[in-house]
Design a protein around this motif. Sequence first.
Motif, short mmCIF file in Angstrom:
data_model
loop_
_atom_site.label_atom_id
_atom_site.label_comp_id
_atom_site.label_asym_id
_atom_site.label_seq_id
_atom_site.Cartn_x
_atom_site.Cartn_y
_atom_site.Cartn_z
N ARG A 188 45.80 31.89 47.99
CA ARG A 188 44.93 30.71 48.11
C ARG A 188 45.44 29.59 47.22
NH1 ARG A 188 40.88 34.72 47.08
NH2 ARG A 188 40.23 35.64 49.06
N LEU A 189 45.93 29.95 46.05
CA LEU A 189 46.46 28.94 45.14
C LEU A 189 47.56 28.13 45.81
CD1 LEU A 189 46.93 27.64 42.36
CD2 LEU A 189 48.26 29.66 41.74
N ASP A 232 40.78 29.12 34.25
CA ASP A 232 42.20 29.27 33.89
C ASP A 232 42.46 30.62 33.24
OD1 ASP A 232 43.17 26.70 34.64
OD2 ASP A 232 42.39 25.83 32.79
N VAL A 264 42.42 26.66 45.51
CA VAL A 264 41.87 27.11 44.23
C VAL A 264 41.70 25.90 43.32
CG1 VAL A 264 42.23 28.53 42.18
CG2 VAL A 264 42.93 29.40 44.43
N LYS A 265 40.52 25.82 42.72
CA LYS A 265 40.23 24.81 41.71
C LYS A 265 40.03 25.51 40.38
CE LYS A 265 38.79 20.88 39.85
NZ LYS A 265 39.70 19.77 39.59
N PHE A 266 40.87 25.18 39.40
CA PHE A 266 40.76 25.83 38.09
C PHE A 266 39.86 25.03 37.17
CE2 PHE A 266 44.81 27.78 39.45
CZ PHE A 266 44.49 29.11 39.21
N MET A 295 42.63 33.81 35.57
CA MET A 295 43.86 34.00 36.35
C MET A 295 45.01 34.43 35.45
SD MET A 295 44.23 33.88 39.57
CE MET A 295 45.59 34.16 40.70
N MET A 301 44.20 35.79 45.77
CA MET A 301 43.92 34.56 45.05
C MET A 301 45.19 33.75 44.83
SD MET A 301 41.31 32.88 44.03
CE MET A 301 39.97 34.06 43.79
N VAL A 302 46.30 34.42 44.57
CA VAL A 302 47.57 33.70 44.44
C VAL A 302 47.91 33.02 45.77
CG1 VAL A 302 50.05 33.96 44.07
CG2 VAL A 302 48.43 35.18 42.59
N ARG A 342 37.10 26.65 49.16
CA ARG A 342 37.86 26.44 47.93
C ARG A 342 37.23 27.32 46.86
NH1 ARG A 342 38.14 20.60 44.98
NH2 ARG A 342 35.89 20.84 45.24
#
Length: 270
Positions: free
Chosen positions: A147-148, A116, A153-155, A119, A144-145, A111
Amino acid sequence: MESPGENYRIYAVKYAHFERRSRDNFIGGDAHDVPMPLDYFVWAVVGAQRTFIVDTGFDQAMADKRGRTITNPVEHGLAKIGIRADEVEDVVITHMHYDHAGNHGLFPRARYHVQDREMAYCTGRCMCHHALSHPFEPEDVKSMVGRLFAGRVKFHDGSAELAPGLTVHWVGGHTNGLQIVRVQTARGWVVLASDASHFYANMQEERPFPVVYNVGDMIEGYETAHRLASSPDHVIPGHDPAVLARYPAHDAETEGWIVRLDLAPRVVGQ
């Protein structure tokens, strides 16, 4: 409030190198204009139960594209300290520049922890301008998108505790969403400043690195990093070869490319 935490081990793992002159490392140049190369690192924060990788580096294809030299691939460096990349569950991305957010397939279980603002920055209007977009790689952003949408992804917005004794803190400056990492160790609080300061000299002399989104935030970031650290010798810049001279090697085999940042420096304040 931060939770009481364990003492982590921290490894700086050099994976690449680039020859450069000092005039290119400060806004306004440098009158001395001497050799001042960049080393490229990833960092491993190792606890009793959890391991965090800070940044993911780049691979040989990107080194060829950008004219950098891979000295030891990231996965080889991690293996030397007993970490299998395919078993890592947490990766902190300090910012999305190509040298910090590449190696897309290296951590398939992880993860990713991202600010924020970072991105939003690397997918927003600022990327219309080459002066700001050139350190980013579209494939890194696309990954990264991906993975989102895969739930990986943890923001974070500002400061956050990832585990007891390990926190992230937004500072911006170099990019709009750059974050630094504060780690509890046996020698005190160590701050992995990443590109909040490329070299010791940038923060010590308040002479910012020229790749920058907001100069004011960059200079304020120096103060934030030092406030969070136990002493100036607990702040680790992102690209300074001096880190490898200051800190003890992991072992004899890794002298000059993997050092322990949780141990006292062998060369202090130079």
